[in-house]
Design a protein around this motif. Structure first.
Motif, PDB file in Angstrom:
ATOM      1  N   ALA A  34      18.819   8.507   7.082  1.00 35.69           N
ATOM      2  CA  ALA A  34      18.988   7.333   7.930  1.00 35.69           C
ATOM      3  C   ALA A  34      17.615   6.959   8.469  1.00 35.69           C
ATOM      4  O   ALA A  34      16.846   7.822   8.894  1.00 35.69           O
ATOM      5  CB  ALA A  34      19.934   7.651   9.080  1.00 35.69           C
ATOM      6  N   ASN A  35      17.300   5.665   8.428  1.00 37.58           N
ATOM      7  CA  ASN A  35      16.037   5.167   8.960  1.00 37.58           C
ATOM      8  C   ASN A  35      16.256   3.724   9.392  1.00 37.58           C
ATOM      9  O   ASN A  35      16.791   2.928   8.618  1.00 37.58           O
ATOM     10  CB  ASN A  35      14.934   5.268   7.899  1.00 37.58           C
ATOM     11  CG  ASN A  35      13.569   4.928   8.459  1.00 37.58           C
ATOM     12  OD1 ASN A  35      13.344   4.941   9.662  1.00 37.58           O
ATOM     13  ND2 ASN A  35      12.644   4.625   7.585  1.00 37.58           N
TER      14      ASN A  35
ATOM     15  N   ALA B  72      15.222  14.415   3.147  1.00 35.34           N
ATOM     16  CA  ALA B  72      15.211  14.525   4.602  1.00 35.34           C
ATOM     17  C   ALA B  72      14.063  13.677   5.148  1.00 35.34           C
ATOM     18  O   ALA B  72      13.032  13.526   4.497  1.00 35.34           O
ATOM     19  CB  ALA B  72      15.049  15.976   5.046  1.00 35.34           C
ATOM     20  N   TYR B  73      14.275  13.146   6.348  1.00 29.50           N
ATOM     21  CA  TYR B  73      13.273  12.311   7.002  1.00 29.50           C
ATOM     22  C   TYR B  73      12.822  12.976   8.294  1.00 29.50           C
ATOM     23  O   TYR B  73      13.652  13.356   9.121  1.00 29.50           O
ATOM     24  CB  TYR B  73      13.849  10.929   7.302  1.00 29.50           C
ATOM     25  CG  TYR B  73      12.896  10.009   8.020  1.00 29.50           C
ATOM     26  CD1 TYR B  73      11.692   9.639   7.442  1.00 29.50           C
ATOM     27  CD2 TYR B  73      13.204   9.511   9.284  1.00 29.50           C
ATOM     28  CE1 TYR B  73      10.813   8.786   8.104  1.00 29.50           C
ATOM     29  CE2 TYR B  73      12.334   8.652   9.944  1.00 29.50           C
ATOM     30  CZ  TYR B  73      11.143   8.299   9.350  1.00 29.50           C
ATOM     31  OH  TYR B  73      10.276   7.458  10.002  1.00 29.50           O
ATOM     32  N   ASP B  74      11.523  13.117   8.458  1.00 31.74           N
ATOM     33  CA  ASP B  74      10.930  13.648   9.687  1.00 31.74           C
ATOM     34  C   ASP B  74      10.283  12.477  10.415  1.00 31.74           C
ATOM     35  O   ASP B  74       9.200  12.026  10.036  1.00 31.74           O
ATOM     36  CB  ASP B  74       9.901  14.720   9.355  1.00 31.74           C
ATOM     37  CG  ASP B  74       9.276  15.360  10.595  1.00 31.74           C
ATOM     38  OD1 ASP B  74       9.388  14.780  11.699  1.00 31.74           O
ATOM     39  OD2 ASP B  74       8.670  16.429  10.451  1.00 31.74           O
ATOM     40  N   ALA B  75      10.960  11.970  11.439  1.00 28.19           N
ATOM     41  CA  ALA B  75      10.468  10.805  12.175  1.00 28.19           C
ATOM     42  C   ALA B  75       9.163  11.098  12.906  1.00 28.19           C
ATOM     43  O   ALA B  75       8.320  10.216  13.047  1.00 28.19           O
ATOM     44  CB  ALA B  75      11.534  10.330  13.162  1.00 28.19           C
TER      45      ALA B  75
ATOM     46  N   ALA C 187       9.017  19.576  -4.602  1.00 29.14           N
ATOM     47  CA  ALA C 187       9.210  18.651  -3.482  1.00 29.14           C
ATOM     48  C   ALA C 187       8.284  17.462  -3.690  1.00 29.14           C
ATOM     49  O   ALA C 187       7.177  17.609  -4.214  1.00 29.14           O
ATOM     50  CB  ALA C 187       8.878  19.335  -2.158  1.00 29.14           C
ATOM     51  N   TRP C 188       8.756  16.310  -3.307  1.00 28.30           N
ATOM     52  CA  TRP C 188       7.924  15.100  -3.232  1.00 28.30           C
ATOM     53  C   TRP C 188       7.761  14.777  -1.757  1.00 28.30           C
ATOM     54  O   TRP C 188       8.754  14.645  -1.035  1.00 28.30           O
ATOM     55  CB  TRP C 188       8.595  13.915  -3.928  1.00 28.30           C
ATOM     56  CG  TRP C 188       8.319  13.842  -5.393  1.00 28.30           C
ATOM     57  CD1 TRP C 188       9.151  14.265  -6.390  1.00 28.30           C
ATOM     58  CD2 TRP C 188       7.158  13.314  -6.029  1.00 28.30           C
ATOM     59  NE1 TRP C 188       8.564  14.024  -7.610  1.00 28.30           N
ATOM     60  CE2 TRP C 188       7.342  13.442  -7.418  1.00 28.30           C
ATOM     61  CE3 TRP C 188       5.973  12.738  -5.562  1.00 28.30           C
ATOM     62  CZ2 TRP C 188       6.387  13.020  -8.339  1.00 28.30           C
ATOM     63  CZ3 TRP C 188       5.019  12.331  -6.479  1.00 28.30           C
ATOM     64  CH2 TRP C 188       5.236  12.473  -7.853  1.00 28.30           C
ATOM     65  N   LEU C 189       6.529  14.655  -1.301  1.00 31.81           N
ATOM     66  CA  LEU C 189       6.246  14.220   0.059  1.00 31.81           C
ATOM     67  C   LEU C 189       5.886  12.744   0.009  1.00 31.81           C
ATOM     68  O   LEU C 189       4.956  12.348  -0.704  1.00 31.81           O
ATOM     69  CB  LEU C 189       5.085  15.013   0.654  1.00 31.81           C
ATOM     70  CG  LEU C 189       5.286  16.520   0.766  1.00 31.81           C
ATOM     71  CD1 LEU C 189       4.040  17.174   1.325  1.00 31.81           C
ATOM     72  CD2 LEU C 189       6.502  16.834   1.620  1.00 31.81           C
ATOM     73  N   LEU C 190       6.627  11.936   0.740  1.00 28.90           N
ATOM     74  CA  LEU C 190       6.391  10.496   0.819  1.00 28.90           C
ATOM     75  C   LEU C 190       5.951  10.203   2.248  1.00 28.90           C
ATOM     76  O   LEU C 190       6.761  10.241   3.174  1.00 28.90           O
ATOM     77  CB  LEU C 190       7.655   9.714   0.471  1.00 28.90           C
ATOM     78  CG  LEU C 190       8.345  10.097  -0.845  1.00 28.90           C
ATOM     79  CD1 LEU C 190       9.648   9.339  -1.006  1.00 28.90           C
ATOM     80  CD2 LEU C 190       7.425   9.860  -2.024  1.00 28.90           C
ATOM     81  N   SER C 191       4.662   9.973   2.433  1.00 30.11           N
ATOM     82  CA  SER C 191       4.112   9.808   3.779  1.00 30.11           C
ATOM     83  C   SER C 191       3.920   8.342   4.130  1.00 30.11           C
ATOM     84  O   SER C 191       3.800   7.495   3.249  1.00 30.11           O
ATOM     85  CB  SER C 191       2.791  10.562   3.909  1.00 30.11           C
ATOM     86  OG  SER C 191       1.869  10.115   2.937  1.00 30.11           O
ATOM     87  N   ASP C 192       3.891   8.073   5.423  1.00 29.80           N
ATOM     88  CA  ASP C 192       3.705   6.716   5.953  1.00 29.80           C
ATOM     89  C   ASP C 192       4.740   5.749   5.394  1.00 29.80           C
ATOM     90  O   ASP C 192       4.415   4.658   4.952  1.00 29.80           O
ATOM     91  CB  ASP C 192       2.286   6.207   5.665  1.00 29.80           C
ATOM     92  CG  ASP C 192       1.228   7.114   6.268  1.00 29.80           C
ATOM     93  OD1 ASP C 192       1.446   7.565   7.408  1.00 29.80           O
ATOM     94  OD2 ASP C 192       0.220   7.381   5.607  1.00 29.80           O
TER      95      ASP C 192
ATOM     96  N   ILE D  39      13.256  19.952  10.439  1.00 28.62           N
ATOM     97  CA  ILE D  39      13.322  20.625  11.739  1.00 28.62           C
ATOM     98  C   ILE D  39      12.173  20.135  12.629  1.00 28.62           C
ATOM     99  O   ILE D  39      11.907  20.711  13.665  1.00 28.62           O
ATOM    100  CB  ILE D  39      13.355  22.166  11.601  1.00 28.62           C
ATOM    101  CG1 ILE D  39      12.175  22.695  10.791  1.00 28.62           C
ATOM    102  CG2 ILE D  39      14.666  22.610  10.997  1.00 28.62           C
ATOM    103  CD1 ILE D  39      12.107  24.220  10.732  1.00 28.62           C
ATOM    104  N   GLY D  40      11.514  19.046  12.195  1.00 29.79           N
ATOM    105  CA  GLY D  40      10.488  18.396  12.996  1.00 29.79           C
ATOM    106  C   GLY D  40       9.101  18.957  12.790  1.00 29.79           C
ATOM    107  O   GLY D  40       8.921  20.057  12.260  1.00 29.79           O
ATOM    108  N   GLY D  41       8.133  18.164  13.169  1.00 35.48           N
ATOM    109  CA  GLY D  41       6.744  18.612  13.104  1.00 35.48           C
ATOM    110  C   GLY D  41       6.241  18.865  11.699  1.00 35.48           C
ATOM    111  O   GLY D  41       5.351  19.696  11.505  1.00 35.48           O
ATOM    112  N   GLY D  42       6.822  18.201  10.698  1.00 37.46           N
ATOM    113  CA  GLY D  42       6.394  18.408   9.316  1.00 37.46           C
ATOM    114  C   GLY D  42       6.993  19.634   8.654  1.00 37.46           C
ATOM    115  O   GLY D  42       6.550  20.039   7.580  1.00 37.46           O
TER     116      GLY D  42
END
Length: 140
Positions: A3-4, A50-53, A77-82, A110-113
């Motif tokens: 969700a975003n 998962a989304y880390d706001a 894993a794929w990291l999609l930043s910004d 779980i937050g903080g990256g």
């Protein structure tokens, strides 16, 4: 699914082309048709997102499969930043191999990256794993 903003985003698991399609739906209750937003060649099967706001970071997990090998699973894993609500795959992206050699199936921020990643039970055993993945070392 993540969700975003005012939307839910679904990431597909495409067996034919080893890619991923991103669909969106409104968060509001109702009957909707998912809208295709974008496609992305992930080089494997995506199983969870998962989304880390706090980091504006989406982490997709999945695996490659190679029949006939003792350990046929190669998780990644794929990291999609910004990211923003209109261009997940237009953001900075980085593919990483994960240390577990099992079929990754779930992820939660779980937050903080940091993320918790789960694996499916290994065939013939009762072994499934949950491990922490810290993405901070891979962020620019």
């Amino acid at each position: 699914m993540i969700a975003n903003g005012d939307s839910l985003y679904l990431f597909s698991k495409n067996h034919q082309d080893k890619g991923c399609k991103l669909y969106s739906l409104p968060k509001m209750a109702g009957a909707y048709t998912a809208q295709l937003v974008d496609t992305f060649y992930t080089q494997g099967l995506i199983t969870a997102a998962a989304y880390d706001a706090s980091k504006d970071l989406v982490c997709l997990v999945g695996y490659e499969f190679s029949k006939g090998r003792h350990n046929p699973y190669f998780p990644f894993a794929w990291l999609l930043s910004d990211v923003d609500s209109t261009g997940f795959f237009n953001a900075g992206s980085r593919r990483l191999s994960l240390p577990a050699h099992h079929q990754t199936e779930g992820i939660e921020s779980i937050g903080g990256g940091r993320f918790l990643i789960s694996t499916e039970e290994k065939k013939g055993t009762k072994e499934a794993y949950l491990f922490e993945f810290n993405a901070n070392a891979y962020l620019e």
